[in-house]
Design a protein around this motif. Structure first.
Motif, PDB file in Angstrom:
ATOM      1  N   ASP A   4       0.828  -1.209   0.000  1.00 53.76           N
ATOM      2  CA  ASP A   4       0.000   0.000   0.000  1.00 53.76           C
ATOM      3  C   ASP A   4       0.864   1.262   0.000  1.00 53.76           C
ATOM      4  O   ASP A   4       0.547   2.248  -0.676  1.00 53.76           O
ATOM      5  CB  ASP A   4      -0.928   0.005   1.220  1.00 53.76           C
ATOM      6  CG  ASP A   4      -2.067  -0.986   1.093  1.00 53.76           C
ATOM      7  OD1 ASP A   4      -2.374  -1.418  -0.036  1.00 53.76           O
ATOM      8  OD2 ASP A   4      -2.655  -1.352   2.140  1.00 53.76           O
ATOM      9  N   ILE A   5       1.959   1.246   0.757  1.00 52.41           N
ATOM     10  CA  ILE A   5       2.845   2.408   0.819  1.00 52.41           C
ATOM     11  C   ILE A   5       3.565   2.599  -0.510  1.00 52.41           C
ATOM     12  O   ILE A   5       3.720   3.722  -1.009  1.00 52.41           O
ATOM     13  CB  ILE A   5       3.856   2.252   1.980  1.00 52.41           C
ATOM     14  CG1 ILE A   5       3.114   2.220   3.316  1.00 52.41           C
ATOM     15  CG2 ILE A   5       4.871   3.383   1.964  1.00 52.41           C
ATOM     16  CD1 ILE A   5       3.976   1.816   4.497  1.00 52.41           C
ATOM     17  N   ILE A   6       3.990   1.504  -1.121  1.00 53.91           N
ATOM     18  CA  ILE A   6       4.634   1.585  -2.435  1.00 53.91           C
ATOM     19  C   ILE A   6       3.664   2.168  -3.457  1.00 53.91           C
ATOM     20  O   ILE A   6       4.031   3.038  -4.262  1.00 53.91           O
ATOM     21  CB  ILE A   6       5.125   0.198  -2.879  1.00 53.91           C
ATOM     22  CG1 ILE A   6       6.264  -0.280  -1.965  1.00 53.91           C
ATOM     23  CG2 ILE A   6       5.596   0.226  -4.338  1.00 53.91           C
ATOM     24  CD1 ILE A   6       6.677  -1.718  -2.208  1.00 53.91           C
ATOM     25  N   ARG A   9      -3.501  -3.791  -5.393  1.00 56.03           N
ATOM     26  CA  ARG A   9      -3.377  -2.651  -4.488  1.00 56.03           C
ATOM     27  C   ARG A   9      -2.814  -1.408  -5.172  1.00 56.03           C
ATOM     28  O   ARG A   9      -2.494  -0.422  -4.509  1.00 56.03           O
ATOM     29  CB  ARG A   9      -2.523  -3.041  -3.276  1.00 56.03           C
ATOM     30  CG  ARG A   9      -3.238  -4.037  -2.370  1.00 56.03           C
ATOM     31  CD  ARG A   9      -2.351  -4.565  -1.233  1.00 56.03           C
ATOM     32  NE  ARG A   9      -3.137  -5.477  -0.412  1.00 56.03           N
ATOM     33  CZ  ARG A   9      -3.823  -5.146   0.686  1.00 56.03           C
ATOM     34  NH1 ARG A   9      -3.791  -3.881   1.120  1.00 56.03           N
ATOM     35  NH2 ARG A   9      -4.507  -6.040   1.363  1.00 56.03           N
ATOM     36  N   GLY A  10      -2.667  -1.455  -6.494  1.00 53.56           N
ATOM     37  CA  GLY A  10      -2.297  -0.256  -7.232  1.00 53.56           C
ATOM     38  C   GLY A  10      -0.813  -0.039  -7.446  1.00 53.56           C
ATOM     39  O   GLY A  10      -0.399   1.067  -7.806  1.00 53.56           O
ATOM     40  N   VAL A  11      -0.004  -1.077  -7.235  1.00 50.49           N
ATOM     41  CA  VAL A  11       1.420  -0.949  -7.539  1.00 50.49           C
ATOM     42  C   VAL A  11       1.595  -1.143  -9.050  1.00 50.49           C
ATOM     43  O   VAL A  11       1.213  -2.176  -9.595  1.00 50.49           O
ATOM     44  CB  VAL A  11       2.253  -1.993  -6.767  1.00 50.49           C
ATOM     45  CG1 VAL A  11       3.728  -1.892  -7.164  1.00 50.49           C
ATOM     46  CG2 VAL A  11       2.093  -1.793  -5.263  1.00 50.49           C
ATOM     47  N   ASN A  12       2.172  -0.148  -9.697  1.00 56.75           N
ATOM     48  CA  ASN A  12       2.263  -0.165 -11.161  1.00 56.75           C
ATOM     49  C   ASN A  12       3.649  -0.481 -11.695  1.00 56.75           C
ATOM     50  O   ASN A  12       3.816  -0.657 -12.910  1.00 56.75           O
ATOM     51  CB  ASN A  12       1.836   1.201 -11.718  1.00 56.75           C
ATOM     52  CG  ASN A  12       0.372   1.490 -11.427  1.00 56.75           C
ATOM     53  OD1 ASN A  12      -0.481   0.633 -11.609  1.00 56.75           O
ATOM     54  ND2 ASN A  12       0.098   2.707 -10.968  1.00 56.75           N
ATOM     55  N   ARG A  13       4.645  -0.531 -10.805  1.00 55.58           N
ATOM     56  CA  ARG A  13       6.025  -0.715 -11.243  1.00 55.58           C
ATOM     57  C   ARG A  13       6.587  -1.978 -10.596  1.00 55.58           C
ATOM     58  O   ARG A  13       6.975  -1.970  -9.425  1.00 55.58           O
ATOM     59  CB  ARG A  13       6.866   0.512 -10.886  1.00 55.58           C
ATOM     60  CG  ARG A  13       6.286   1.837 -11.426  1.00 55.58           C
ATOM     61  CD  ARG A  13       7.142   3.023 -10.992  1.00 55.58           C
ATOM     62  NE  ARG A  13       6.487   4.288 -11.276  1.00 55.58           N
ATOM     63  CZ  ARG A  13       6.585   4.954 -12.421  1.00 55.58           C
ATOM     64  NH1 ARG A  13       7.297   4.449 -13.406  1.00 55.58           N
ATOM     65  NH2 ARG A  13       5.968   6.110 -12.588  1.00 55.58           N
TER      66      ARG A  13
END
Length: 302
Positions: free
Chosen positions: A156-158, A185-189
């Motif tokens: 989440d923090i990333i 969770r929305g990490v794109n990289r």
């Protein structure tokens, strides 16, 4: 037999190159150069950015010091954090300040990964200059293979900081649930470093990882002539073809003593890729623009 690359062409392709895997010091591991020297050498060679990676501490503060002292004008320094025992393991309370202080990449455990420890049972992987406490093995998953809650907090923090998530030295069996949850969770990289070394990814795994949106980084030190070389040219070409040029890039994984310096490693891998038949455009992607896109560095971000 490989042919010698044109030095002028190699130097041309060094312009704008990015190293997202530089092991400069200070460190508890033996290093041939420090962060300032690594940045200076990269700038002199025309490189665009260098990411400092240490297995035992976050490197973001060095980025701030270099920028504040005016020593980061030609090449950009980039920080990172590796989630080993030294920072409390997969610790959200370490990740948050690191990302607020110069870090762009969060690496899952490396020397503390249970997978790494198993790999090094009969050989010394990444030795330190002196004896240190034995590492406590870390995993991203529980005994059932489910992702741990602290890992979810880190993801989440990333995602919040749009940073890069690297799988570190986790086993490929841990990478699948990690990346699945990261995407949710929305990490794109997403980054897989040296996929065949410690991680244990096969060529078909590499294809699937790229299909998930991951980038594949190969360690230059494992392919050029030096004490850490483990793979031949043919295998490198197989891995590049598995991922595709558009999703492959190189990090030096250099900075150790008794090894080529990071800049020299980049020169050698450029020559090697040219000898394998890759075009100038292909090579530029693999030493420059792909890494820029992954890490969101400068105008090459898309």
């Amino acid at each position: 037999m490989t042919t010698e690359a044109d030095p002028a062409l190699v130097q041309s392709l060094m312009q704008g190159a990015i190293d997202l895997h530089c092991h400069s010091g200070p460190s508890v591991m033996a290093r041939a150069l420090n962060h300032e020297q690594a940045l200076e050498q990269a700038a002199e060679a025309g490189m665009r950015a260098v990411l400092f990676k240490d297995h035992y501490y976050p490197t973001g503060p060095f980025v701030d010091v270099l920028k504040e002292s005016g020593k980061a004008t030609q090449a950009e320094p980039v920080g990172s954090i590796v989630l080993n025992n030294a920072v409390g393991g997969i610790n959200p309370f370490a990740v948050e300040p690191a990302l607020k202080c110069g870090a762009k990449v969060v690496w899952m455990p490396t020397v503390s990964a249970a997978n790494h420890i198993r790999e090094g049972h009969r050989k010394s992987l990444l030795p330190t200059k002196g004896k240190m406490l034995k590492q406590v093995g870390l995993s991203a998953v529980d005994a059932r293979g489910d992702l741990l809650d602290n890992v979810k907090q880190v993801l989440d923090i990333i995602a919040e900081h749009d940073a890069v998530l690297s799988c570190g030295h986790l086993h490929i069996s841990e990478v699948w649930p990690l990346f699945d949850e990261a995407k949710k969770r929305g990490v794109n990289r997403l980054l897989v470093n040296h996929p065949s070394y410690t991680v244990g990814a096969t060529l078909s795994d590499i294809k699937e990882l790229v299909g998930m949106g991951a980038w594949i980084e190969h360690s230059i030190c494992m392919f050029i002539a030096n004490r850490m070389k483990v793979y031949d040219d043919a295998f490198l070409k197989q891995m590049i073809e598995a991922a595709g040029v558009d999703r492959t890039f190189f990090g030096s994984d250099l900075g150790q003593t008794n090894a080529p310096l990071p800049v020299e490693g980049f020169r050698q891998i450029i020559g090697l890729c040219l000898s394998l038949g890759y075009s100038e455009d292909d090579v530029r992607k693999m030493v420059s623009t792909n890494a820029a896109q992954l890490a969101g560095i400068g105008a090459n971000q898309s």
